[in-house]
Design a protein around this motif. Structure first.
Motif, PDB file in Angstrom:
ATOM      1  N   GLN A 201       0.828  -1.201   0.000  1.00 33.51           N
ATOM      2  CA  GLN A 201       0.000   0.000   0.000  1.00 33.51           C
ATOM      3  C   GLN A 201       0.867   1.257   0.000  1.00 33.51           C
ATOM      4  O   GLN A 201       0.544   2.244  -0.662  1.00 33.51           O
ATOM      5  N   ALA A 202       1.969   1.205   0.764  1.00 32.05           N
ATOM      6  CA  ALA A 202       2.871   2.360   0.811  1.00 32.05           C
ATOM      7  C   ALA A 202       3.482   2.625  -0.569  1.00 32.05           C
ATOM      8  O   ALA A 202       3.618   3.770  -0.997  1.00 32.05           O
ATOM      9  N   LEU A 203       3.847   1.560  -1.286  1.00 30.13           N
ATOM     10  CA  LEU A 203       4.400   1.718  -2.633  1.00 30.13           C
ATOM     11  C   LEU A 203       3.344   2.260  -3.596  1.00 30.13           C
ATOM     12  O   LEU A 203       3.641   3.083  -4.472  1.00 30.13           O
ATOM     13  N   PHE A 204       2.115   1.790  -3.435  1.00 28.22           N
ATOM     14  CA  PHE A 204       1.030   2.297  -4.280  1.00 28.22           C
ATOM     15  C   PHE A 204       0.807   3.785  -4.020  1.00 28.22           C
ATOM     16  O   PHE A 204       0.638   4.579  -4.954  1.00 28.22           O
ATOM     17  N   LEU A 205       0.827   4.162  -2.752  1.00 32.21           N
ATOM     18  CA  LEU A 205       0.687   5.565  -2.388  1.00 32.21           C
ATOM     19  C   LEU A 205       1.843   6.392  -2.945  1.00 32.21           C
ATOM     20  O   LEU A 205       1.651   7.493  -3.470  1.00 32.21           O
ATOM     21  N   ALA A 206       3.073   5.854  -2.847  1.00 35.53           N
ATOM     22  CA  ALA A 206       4.241   6.560  -3.371  1.00 35.53           C
ATOM     23  C   ALA A 206       4.139   6.739  -4.883  1.00 35.53           C
ATOM     24  O   ALA A 206       4.506   7.801  -5.425  1.00 35.53           O
ATOM     25  N   THR A 207       3.613   5.721  -5.562  1.00 35.41           N
ATOM     26  CA  THR A 207       3.472   5.803  -7.017  1.00 35.41           C
ATOM     27  C   THR A 207       2.526   6.929  -7.413  1.00 35.41           C
ATOM     28  O   THR A 207       2.835   7.758  -8.275  1.00 35.41           O
ATOM     29  N   ILE A 208       1.357   6.968  -6.767  1.00 37.14           N
ATOM     30  CA  ILE A 208       0.397   8.027  -7.087  1.00 37.14           C
ATOM     31  C   ILE A 208       0.962   9.391  -6.709  1.00 37.14           C
ATOM     32  O   ILE A 208       0.779  10.384  -7.432  1.00 37.14           O
ATOM     33  N   GLY A 209       1.658   9.461  -5.566  1.00 31.22           N
ATOM     34  CA  GLY A 209       2.252  10.733  -5.148  1.00 31.22           C
ATOM     35  C   GLY A 209       3.282  11.234  -6.137  1.00 31.22           C
ATOM     36  O   GLY A 209       3.299  12.429  -6.489  1.00 31.22           O
TER      37      GLY A 209
END
Length: 380
Positions: A201-209
């Motif tokens: 989830q953190a990587l997904f959030l980082a990707t969108i960010g």
């Protein structure tokens, strides 16, 4: 907290894209499609694990995200030399539709077998579930490779503005975090890692960010360019307000300096300003070099500009035919230093001379003394 962050960033991404990329071209459309489908997919992604949700939400999330992936891939391909062919775009969308049908079939198989969509952890040992999740991860990594290689290729080209380079670098980093996201999911599917949901989830959030910041920076560059163009247009219009009244006065004496048969559109305002400045200075130069001895008194009395040229004009045309004081708009142009936005500084210097002559004519009562005509000769 991560769920709120993911959906929030996706929503901000949609807003940023909507305000900074309003064009009707293929790139703007693809960018808007990608942002909107990513937002919908993010909402569905966070809704899928909720108790009581319909299993089909998981399928919808993956089908919608296919739209994001295809839009992103096509967007990158549009930056390659030569525009992307419509046939190629149709093939991409057809491939996406085929993948969506396969995912739907796999969804039906596994829900028919187990009654619900298996999680990544429960998919181990279930061929339909493995294929369902594996196909999703495969499309993501394929998109990441296309986007990442496209950004790298663009970064290697010389002449890229620094803002564009930063934007491309951030989007390339988003492709890297996407690869990490896929790698963690793949580890779960092969049974090597059973507890990495938070990290994914953190990587997904980082990707969108990273995508948000990268695209926002690219949009900011467009805003800055548009703003600069708007200020230049204001500067040109204000300069025209300064030049045109004196042009009308000067060409009364030398109409031959005006080139005939040329009309300018609103988009050619700079070309028109150039023409007005050149013709004004040509007419004023003819006036300054006029050999008429009647002008000698003016030349002796006013040896410095702008009083010399203003005096010659008033002597030849009369005070009542002089242009009025520059408008408030023109004064604001000087006060706000809009002249620094003029695309040609030599042109700016010429306009400044005309501006000074305008003010000399406007304040003539403070310095102007009309020349006295010599009394007529008498013969006894």
């Amino acid at each position: 907290m991560l769920s709120i962050g993911i959906v929030g960033l996706a929503a901000v991404l949609v807003i940023v894209i909507s305000f900074t990329h309003k064009g009707r071209g293929d790139r703007s459309k693809l960018l808007r499609y990608a942002a909107l489908t990513m937002f919908v997919s993010a909402v569905l992604r966070e809704a899928a694990p909720m108790p009581g949700h319909a299993p089909i939400v998981d399928l919808l999330k993956r089908v919608v995200f296919l739209g994001t992936e295809i839009s992103a891939a096509l967007l990158v391909l549009t930056f390659r030399p030569g525009s992307i062919a419509k046939r190629t775009a149709r093939r991409f969308w057809a491939a996406g539709a085929a993948i969506a049908l396969i995912e739907t079939g796999l969804f039906v198989v596994q829900t028919g077998t187990h009654g619900m969509v298996d999680s990544y952890h429960e998919a181990v040992g279930h061929p339909a579930a493995l294929a369902y999740f594996g196909l999703y991860e495969t499309t993501i990594i394929a998109t990441a490779l296309i986007v990442g290689s496209g950004c790298w290729s663009a970064l290697m080209r010389s002449g890229q503005p620094i803002v564009a380079r930063v934007s491309l670098l951030l989007i390339a980093m988003a492709a890297v975090t996407t690869a990490g996201y896929v790698a963690m999911g793949s580890l779960v599917l092969i049974g090597r890692d059973a507890d990495n949901d938070t990290a994914r989830q953190a990587l997904f959030l980082a990707t969108i960010g990273l995508l948000l910041v990268g695209l926002a920076i690219g949009g900011l560059r467009k805003i800055v360019i548009s703003g600069k163009q708007a200020i230049e247009a204001i500067a040109v219009d204000a300069a025209t307000d300064i030049v045109e009244p004196l042009w009308q006065t000067a060409v009364k004496l030398h109409p031959n300096v005006v080139l005939q048969g040329t009309e300018f559109s609103k988009n050619e305002r700079l070309e028109r300003l150039f023409r007005l400045v050149v013709e004004t200075h040509d007419a004023l130069n003819f006036i300054r070099r006029d050999p008429d001895e009647a002008l000698d008194d003016i030349r002796k009395r006013y040896t410095y500009e702008p009083q010399l040229t203003a005096g010659l004009l008033m002597h030849l045309l009369g005070e009542d035919n002089m242009p009025g004081r520059p408008s408030k708009w023109a004064c604001a142009w000087r006060l706000l230093r809009f002249e620094s936005q003029m695309p040609d500084q030599a042109l700016m210097a010429s306009i400044a001379d005309i501006y000074a002559i305008r003010w000399a004519c406007a304040f003539r009562k403070e310095w102007w003394i009309p020349a006295r005509l010599a009394p007529p000769e008498t013969h006894l």
